[in-house]
Scaffold this active site. Structure first.
Site, PDB file in Angstrom:
ATOM      1  N   LYS A  69       0.872  -1.187   0.000  1.00 35.73           N
ATOM      2  CA  LYS A  69       0.000   0.000   0.000  1.00 35.73           C
ATOM      3  C   LYS A  69       0.897   1.220   0.000  1.00 35.73           C
ATOM      4  CE  LYS A  69      -4.008   1.967   0.300  1.00 35.73           C
ATOM      5  NZ  LYS A  69      -3.621   2.666  -0.946  1.00 35.73           N
ATOM      6  N   LYS A  85       5.638   3.368   8.307  1.00 33.50           N
ATOM      7  CA  LYS A  85       4.445   4.203   8.499  1.00 33.50           C
ATOM      8  C   LYS A  85       3.194   3.331   8.561  1.00 33.50           C
ATOM      9  CE  LYS A  85       4.216   7.554   5.615  1.00 33.50           C
ATOM     10  NZ  LYS A  85       3.958   8.514   4.538  1.00 33.50           N
ATOM     11  N   LYS A 116       5.385   1.765  -3.158  1.00 34.33           N
ATOM     12  CA  LYS A 116       5.289   3.126  -3.709  1.00 34.33           C
ATOM     13  C   LYS A 116       5.546   3.053  -5.199  1.00 34.33           C
ATOM     14  CE  LYS A 116       4.689   7.470  -2.438  1.00 34.33           C
ATOM     15  NZ  LYS A 116       3.894   8.062  -1.349  1.00 34.33           N
ATOM     16  N   GLY A 127      -2.824   8.212  -4.299  1.00 31.95           N
ATOM     17  CA  GLY A 127      -2.211   9.421  -4.849  1.00 31.95           C
ATOM     18  C   GLY A 127      -0.973   9.836  -4.076  1.00 31.95           C
ATOM     19  N   ASP A 128      -0.264  10.803  -4.612  1.00 25.84           N
ATOM     20  CA  ASP A 128       0.868  11.459  -3.951  1.00 25.84           C
ATOM     21  C   ASP A 128       1.084  12.733  -4.774  1.00 25.84           C
ATOM     22  OD1 ASP A 128       3.188  10.884  -1.845  1.00 25.84           O
ATOM     23  OD2 ASP A 128       4.187  11.707  -3.577  1.00 25.84           O
ATOM     24  N   ASN A 150      -2.482  19.056  -1.824  1.00 29.01           N
ATOM     25  CA  ASN A 150      -3.485  18.367  -1.009  1.00 29.01           C
ATOM     26  C   ASN A 150      -3.158  18.417   0.484  1.00 29.01           C
ATOM     27  OD1 ASN A 150      -3.957  15.403   0.311  1.00 29.01           O
ATOM     28  ND2 ASN A 150      -5.748  16.118  -0.797  1.00 29.01           N
ATOM     29  N   SER A 156      -6.915   5.571   3.794  1.00 28.27           N
ATOM     30  CA  SER A 156      -6.980   4.728   2.596  1.00 28.27           C
ATOM     31  C   SER A 156      -7.395   3.309   2.984  1.00 28.27           C
ATOM     32  CB  SER A 156      -5.606   4.659   1.927  1.00 28.27           C
ATOM     33  OG  SER A 156      -5.425   5.731   1.040  1.00 28.27           O
TER      34      SER A 156
HETATM   35  P1  NAP Z   1       0.517  17.787  -4.240  1.00 32.50           P
HETATM   36  O1  NAP Z   1      -0.939  17.954  -4.013  1.00 32.50           O
HETATM   37  O2  NAP Z   1       1.002  17.464  -5.586  1.00 32.50           O
HETATM   38  O3  NAP Z   1       1.248  19.106  -3.679  1.00 32.50           O
HETATM   39  C1  NAP Z   1       2.627  19.175  -3.574  1.00 32.50           C
HETATM   40  C2  NAP Z   1       2.988  20.602  -3.193  1.00 32.50           C
HETATM   41  O4  NAP Z   1       4.373  20.660  -2.895  1.00 32.50           O
HETATM   42  C3  NAP Z   1       2.741  21.587  -4.307  1.00 32.50           C
HETATM   43  O5  NAP Z   1       2.415  22.826  -3.769  1.00 32.50           O
HETATM   44  C4  NAP Z   1       4.102  21.629  -5.003  1.00 32.50           C
HETATM   45  O6  NAP Z   1       4.350  22.845  -5.695  1.00 32.50           O
HETATM   46  C5  NAP Z   1       5.042  21.513  -3.845  1.00 32.50           C
HETATM   47  N1  NAP Z   1       6.266  20.878  -4.315  1.00 32.50           N
HETATM   48  C6  NAP Z   1       6.428  19.625  -4.784  1.00 32.50           C
HETATM   49  N2  NAP Z   1       7.688  19.410  -5.182  1.00 32.50           N
HETATM   50  C7  NAP Z   1       8.334  20.546  -4.940  1.00 32.50           C
HETATM   51  C8  NAP Z   1       9.678  20.945  -5.105  1.00 32.50           C
HETATM   52  N3  NAP Z   1      10.624  20.115  -5.610  1.00 32.50           N
HETATM   53  N4  NAP Z   1      10.005  22.215  -4.726  1.00 32.50           N
HETATM   54  C9  NAP Z   1       9.070  23.040  -4.197  1.00 32.50           C
HETATM   55  N5  NAP Z   1       7.779  22.714  -4.028  1.00 32.50           N
HETATM   56  C10 NAP Z   1       7.420  21.486  -4.387  1.00 32.50           C
HETATM   57  O7  NAP Z   1       1.109  16.627  -3.286  1.00 32.50           O
HETATM   58  P2  NAP Z   1       0.647  16.224  -1.816  1.00 32.50           P
HETATM   59  O8  NAP Z   1      -0.220  15.031  -1.947  1.00 32.50           O
HETATM   60  O9  NAP Z   1       0.141  17.409  -1.089  1.00 32.50           O
HETATM   61  O10 NAP Z   1       2.022  15.725  -1.189  1.00 32.50           O
HETATM   62  C11 NAP Z   1       2.899  16.593  -0.461  1.00 32.50           C
HETATM   63  C12 NAP Z   1       3.830  15.770   0.391  1.00 32.50           C
HETATM   64  O11 NAP Z   1       3.081  14.977   1.319  1.00 32.50           O
HETATM   65  C13 NAP Z   1       4.737  14.780  -0.342  1.00 32.50           C
HETATM   66  O12 NAP Z   1       5.955  14.646   0.355  1.00 32.50           O
HETATM   67  C14 NAP Z   1       3.959  13.474  -0.228  1.00 32.50           C
HETATM   68  O13 NAP Z   1       4.798  12.344  -0.378  1.00 32.50           O
HETATM   69  C15 NAP Z   1       3.452  13.609   1.194  1.00 32.50           C
HETATM   70  N6  NAP Z   1       2.294  12.768   1.539  1.00 32.50           N
HETATM   71  C16 NAP Z   1       1.130  12.872   0.840  1.00 32.50           C
HETATM   72  C17 NAP Z   1       0.053  12.096   1.216  1.00 32.50           C
HETATM   73  C18 NAP Z   1      -1.283  12.209   0.539  1.00 32.50           C
HETATM   74  O14 NAP Z   1      -2.240  11.603   1.028  1.00 32.50           O
HETATM   75  N7  NAP Z   1      -1.428  12.970  -0.526  1.00 32.50           N
HETATM   76  C19 NAP Z   1       0.168  11.189   2.282  1.00 32.50           C
HETATM   77  C20 NAP Z   1       1.368  11.122   3.005  1.00 32.50           C
HETATM   78  C21 NAP Z   1       2.424  11.925   2.622  1.00 32.50           C
HETATM   79  P3  NAP Z   1       4.310  22.845  -7.286  1.00 32.50           P
HETATM   80  O15 NAP Z   1       2.896  22.540  -7.651  1.00 32.50           O
HETATM   81  O16 NAP Z   1       4.740  24.202  -7.691  1.00 32.50           O
HETATM   82  O17 NAP Z   1       5.276  21.763  -7.711  1.00 32.50           O
END
Ligand code: NAP
Length: 450
Positions: free
Chosen positions: A89, A113, A125, A164-165, A239, A382
């Protein structure tokens, strides 16, 4: 400890050029020292050697046709890391920086995690070096369909369940689910983060951000404090960041920043959540447009960031929530946060703080919630989506949110009680790593050499 050192040296030889992966492994192994030293069984069963090697790594070509009729090719990945506790997962990331080392670091973190949630899920992943930015809906759909043309044969509701991520939200999950259904004829819970219209769970969209704030709340509560009135720094504008900001407001805190790769917004009286959602969820535009609606807020372009870090962490506040991406908070950033009086950090992103930054937080004895504990609310919800799909039920928002709160509380207790058991009560990195490790390692021993 030579066992740990030898494992990392070996890894650098067998899996070359995967810096983020070594970083994640080193952080985990360092904190496992006390349990490895006192338990010969883990060495005897080669648990560490087995854990750092994924059970299966799938890499594949993703060809697709853009709107101009040109054939494009990307690289797709699914790393099925560890299935000791349940089906693999973990999310899919679409971002140009994706490579095998990044997916392996994320998959490795995911094992611990998922174990910490206490739910029956293994770690995996995946993703692709595809950049969804600036692509039309048609291009995104064709890419997702091509990605699934290969991936469908490796996933299933009891084998591997992606979500998603970064770069993968409800739209992408919809296109991938549609293609999976067409190829297999199965309407099953093979993805999580699905639309509420066809099998998604209430609270899944909000879960990572909400969970990260609940985790901060429990860390503060343990010290007799609350979130009310606290000024908070949030990075990211995706997100996780959006729903971290939403929950902070609900619990009486004041989030004053957000950021994307173009720059940082600092809004002293508090980020306007409605504007942020409109810009990022509806219009999907850059963050500098925020100041058009709120001229009193400040936009700091990424080009003006300090050379040794990020503008967002240099603003005075009491709490910090890194919610963008890996290594976005440096040692200098961590020192600036401490100098400005930050009392807590709760990580919504995966490994957002560098190893040196983590040391700064631990040395300063602030409340520090590492990502694998603080952002586990997403994957936990999830699993609640999987449970609803399997039993053909739909739970209410309140029901799922309540379960999420309980899970986050249990993760906090498990990490802090384990940290205390090993003589470092303030160290939730050590607590989370050992608590997660113990569950997976003992399950692996019971299941034999497989
Ligand atoms: P997302 O909706 O795609 O948003 C990512 C955000 O981070 C965007 O604002 C993006 O800006 C910024 N970002 C990404 N790469 C970057 C970089 N190299 N430099 C500067 N800004 C950057 O993704 P998300 O789901 O929120 O995920 C954010 C983090 O949480 C990640 O580390 C992910 O692995 C972690 N996470 C997510 C989930 C989940 O349920 N979604 C669960 C656990 C952990 P831009 O659009 O300008 O690139």
């Amino acid at each position: 400890m030579t066992y740990i050192h030898d494992t990392i040296v070996k890894l650098q030889k067998t899996s070359p050029a995967q810096a983020e992966f070594y970083q994640a492994v080193e952080e985990v192994l360092d904190s496992l020292q006390p349990i490895l030293e006192t338990n010969e069984k883990y060495k005897k069963h080669a648990i560490i050697e087995r854990m750092v090697e994924p059970e299966r790594q799938i890499m594949f070509r993703v060809p697709w046709v853009d709107d101009q009729g040109n054939v494009q090719v990307n690289k797709g990945y699914r790393i099925e890391f560890n299935s000791a506790l349940g089906p693999y997962k973990g999310g899919l990331r679409f971002h140009p920086s994706v490579n095998a080392g990044i997916i392996k670091f994320l998959g490795f973190e995911q094992i611990f995690k998922n174990a910490l949630t206490g739910l029956p899920i293994g770690g995996g992943k995946g993703g692709a070096n595809f950049d969804p930015k600036g692509k039309s809906d048609g291009e995104i759909m064709r890419f997702c369909q091509s990605f699934i043309n290969e991936l469908y044969r490796h996933i299933g509701p009891t084998t591997d369940v992606p979500a998603g991520d970064i770069g993968v939200g409800a739209r992408e999950i919809g296109y991938m689910f549609g293609q999976y259904k067409r190829l297999t004829g199965n309407y099953d819970g093979v993805f999580t983060g699905k639309s509420l219209l066809w099998g998604g769970s209430l609270v899944r969209k909000e879960a990572t951000g909400y969970g990260c704030v609940y985790f901060a709340q429990y860390m503060l509560e343990a010290k007799g404090d609350t979130l009310a009135g606290k000024r908070c720094l949030v990075s990211g504008a995706g997100n996780v960041a959006i729903y971290t900001i939403e929950k902070l407001y609900q619990l009486g805190a004041i989030p004053v920043t957000c950021s994307d790769s173009s720059g940082t917004i600092y809004h002293e009286t508090g980020i306007n959540l409605e504007t942020l959602k409109e810009l990022k969820e509806v219009r999907k535009v850059r963050l500098n447009e925020y100041v058009t609606a709120h001229p009193e807020a400040k936009f700091i372009p990424a080009a003006d960031y300090p050379a040794d870090g990020h503008a967002v962490w240099r603003i005075p506040a009491q709490l910090a929530f890194p919610c963008a991406t890996q290594n976005e908070l440096t040692e200098a950033d961590a020192q600036a946060l401490i100098a400005n009086g930050v009392i807590g950090v709760s990580e919504g992103a995966n490994m957002p703080s560098t190893q040196e930054a983590v040391e700064v937080f631990l040395d300063a004895r602030i409340s520090y919630g590492p990502g694998k504990a603080a952002n586990a609310g997403g994957v936990a919800t999830s699993q609640l989506e999987m449970a609803q799909n399997a039993s053909m039920q739909r739970w209410s928002f309140e029901e799922v949110d309540e379960k999420l709160k309980v899970i986050m509380k249990n993760i906090f207790l498990s990490a802090s009680e384990t940290a205390a058991e090993f003589g470092e009560p303030h160290n939730l990195v050590l607590g989370a790593n050992i608590a997660g490790f113990r569950k997976v390692a003992d399950a692996m021993i019971e299941q034999g050499v497989v």
